[in-house]
Motif scaffolding. Structure first.
Motif, short mmCIF file in Angstrom:
data_model
loop_
_atom_site.label_atom_id
_atom_site.label_comp_id
_atom_site.label_asym_id
_atom_site.label_seq_id
_atom_site.Cartn_x
_atom_site.Cartn_y
_atom_site.Cartn_z
N GLU A 1 0.96 8.95 -6.17
CA GLU A 1 0.91 10.35 -5.73
C GLU A 1 1.18 11.35 -6.84
N HIS B 1 0.83 -1.20 0.00
CA HIS B 1 0.00 0.00 0.00
C HIS B 1 0.87 1.26 0.00
N ARG B 2 1.90 1.28 0.83
CA ARG B 2 2.80 2.45 0.89
C ARG B 2 3.49 2.68 -0.45
N THR C 1 -5.50 8.54 -5.52
CA THR C 1 -5.31 7.67 -4.36
C THR C 1 -5.44 6.21 -4.80
N PRO C 2 -4.94 5.27 -3.99
CA PRO C 2 -5.15 3.85 -4.33
C PRO C 2 -6.63 3.49 -4.49
N GLN D 1 2.60 1.55 -3.47
CA GLN D 1 1.63 1.93 -4.49
C GLN D 1 1.22 3.39 -4.32
N LYS D 2 0.98 3.80 -3.09
CA LYS D 2 0.58 5.18 -2.83
C LYS D 2 1.66 6.15 -3.30
N ARG D 3 2.91 5.81 -3.03
CA ARG D 3 4.02 6.67 -3.45
C ARG D 3 4.09 6.79 -4.97
#
Length: 156
Positions: free
Chosen positions: A37, A29-30, A42-43, A32-34
């Protein structure tokens, strides 16, 4: 008759695996979010956009179709659609057969964003899988398919 330590062993192994899966999920999740961005997505919006594209084969999906597919409450879909609509990725359109029904349509910007999302997801996957060899990736793929294709647990 089994001893307490024998009956605890599978739970210990399962609890370790569960913790590892949770840690991996958070890391995924981290990462993918990065990667998402810079796209301003957002995811959760990414997932909705991909779902709209997937369900649009015949005609654009209704909000209720999206909520059911994403397994979320309709209010959550409304919030996601609002964000994607303000980014000009989707638009609400009335159903031509029943004007009370609203359907969600991809825009040209949404289709371009989907292409950029695919690249970002590929980059994120490459980052997360970098430590694995090709053989390890094949094994992981088989294991993930076995878990993903497992029949759902009955709800008690």
């Amino acid at each position: 008759m089994s001893t307490a330590s024998e009956t605890d062993a599978p739970d210990t192994t399962d609890s370790v695996l569960a913790e590892q899966l949770l840690r991996l999920t958070r890391r995924l999740h981290r990462i993918q979010k990065r990667h998402l961005e810079p796209l301003g997505i957002t995811p959760a919006q990414s997932r909705l956009l991909r779902t709209v594209a997937h369900l649009s084969a015949g005609r654009p999906p209704r909000m209720a179709d999206l909520a059911a597919r994403l397994e979320v409450v309709p209010r959550a879909v409304t919030t996601l659609v609002d964000g994607l609509e303000s980014a000009d990725c989707v638009r609400r359109v009335p159903d031509p057969e029943n004007r009370r029904v609203i359907r969600i349509e991809l825009t040209d910007t949404g289709r371009a964003t989907l292409r950029r999302l695919r690249n970002a997801r590929t980059d994120a996957a490459e980052e997360i899988l970098a430590p694995l060899t090709a053989d390890q990736r094949d094994v992981l793929g088989g294991l993930l398919n076995a878990l993903a294709d497992a029949p759902p647990e009955p709800h008690c």
